[in-house]
Write an enzyme that holds these catalytic residues in place. Structure first.
Site, PDB file in Angstrom:
ATOM      1  N   ASN A  39      59.841 -20.372  18.396  1.00  0.00           N
ATOM      2  CA  ASN A  39      59.149 -21.095  19.449  1.00  0.00           C
ATOM      3  C   ASN A  39      59.698 -22.513  19.600  1.00  0.00           C
ATOM      4  OD1 ASN A  39      57.115 -21.567  21.441  1.00  0.00           O
ATOM      5  ND2 ASN A  39      55.830 -20.073  20.374  1.00  0.00           N
ATOM      6  N   HIS A  69      67.569 -33.770  -1.158  1.00  0.00           N
ATOM      7  CA  HIS A  69      68.487 -34.818  -1.586  1.00  0.00           C
ATOM      8  C   HIS A  69      68.420 -34.920  -3.106  1.00  0.00           C
ATOM      9  CE1 HIS A  69      69.434 -36.610   2.333  1.00  0.00           C
ATOM     10  NE2 HIS A  69      68.217 -36.198   2.675  1.00  0.00           N
ATOM     11  N   LYS A 120      56.556 -22.082  -2.822  1.00  0.00           N
ATOM     12  CA  LYS A 120      56.592 -21.008  -3.810  1.00  0.00           C
ATOM     13  C   LYS A 120      56.778 -19.685  -3.087  1.00  0.00           C
ATOM     14  CE  LYS A 120      53.044 -23.064  -6.763  1.00  0.00           C
ATOM     15  NZ  LYS A 120      51.753 -22.801  -7.398  1.00  0.00           N
TER      16      LYS A 120
END
Length: 140
Positions: A39, A69, A120
């Site tokens: 979308n 990072h 997770k």
């Protein structure tokens, strides 16, 4: 931006709406399977490996990041990253403004409610929602 050493695979009948942002870095791999709908204002930032399974619906503003990072107690690197793949199963629905972070595998037939941050793995046939409780108290 798609790096010339990256690999991409796009299935049939993919629908990508307005404001799509795509980064596929050096030697990275991105696969959008058949019948994926992305979308408005979605973003894929792929520095290693992202696979999105067939018949998956991606709501507005969904973001995928297969990297972070590198950082330590002193600084955050602007040019070095840690990476881990993202795998999204078949027949999934990711609601508006979901963020999927590196190293996540989402099984088949999963629904993820709007605004969730997925960090997770999520097993197949699962529904995930943000549990937000509002404390409503009358003024005295």
């Amino acid at each position: 931006m798609v790096h010339d050493t990256s690999r991409t695979e796009f299935g049939n009948f993919i629908d990508i709406r307005h404001g799509f942002n795509l980064v596929v870095g050096r030697n990275a791999f991105l696969k959008l399977s058949d019948h994926v709908i992305m979308n408005n204002n979605c973003s894929i930032n792929c520095l290693e490996n992202i696979v999105i399974g067939e018949n998956t619906l991606i709501g507005e503003g969904v973001k995928f990041y297969d990297h972070n990072h590198k950082y330590n107690s002193v600084e955050v690197s602007h040019k070095e990253f840690t990476t881990a793949p993202i795998i999204i199963g078949k027949n999934c629905w990711l609601g508006a403004n979901v963020i999927v972070l590196k190293g996540v595998t989402i099984g088949d037939n999963v629904i993820i409610g709007a605004g969730c941050v997925v960090h997770k793995d999520i097993p197949s046939n699962t529904i995930i929602v943000n549990k937000q409780e509002h404390l409503i108290q009358a003024k005295q």
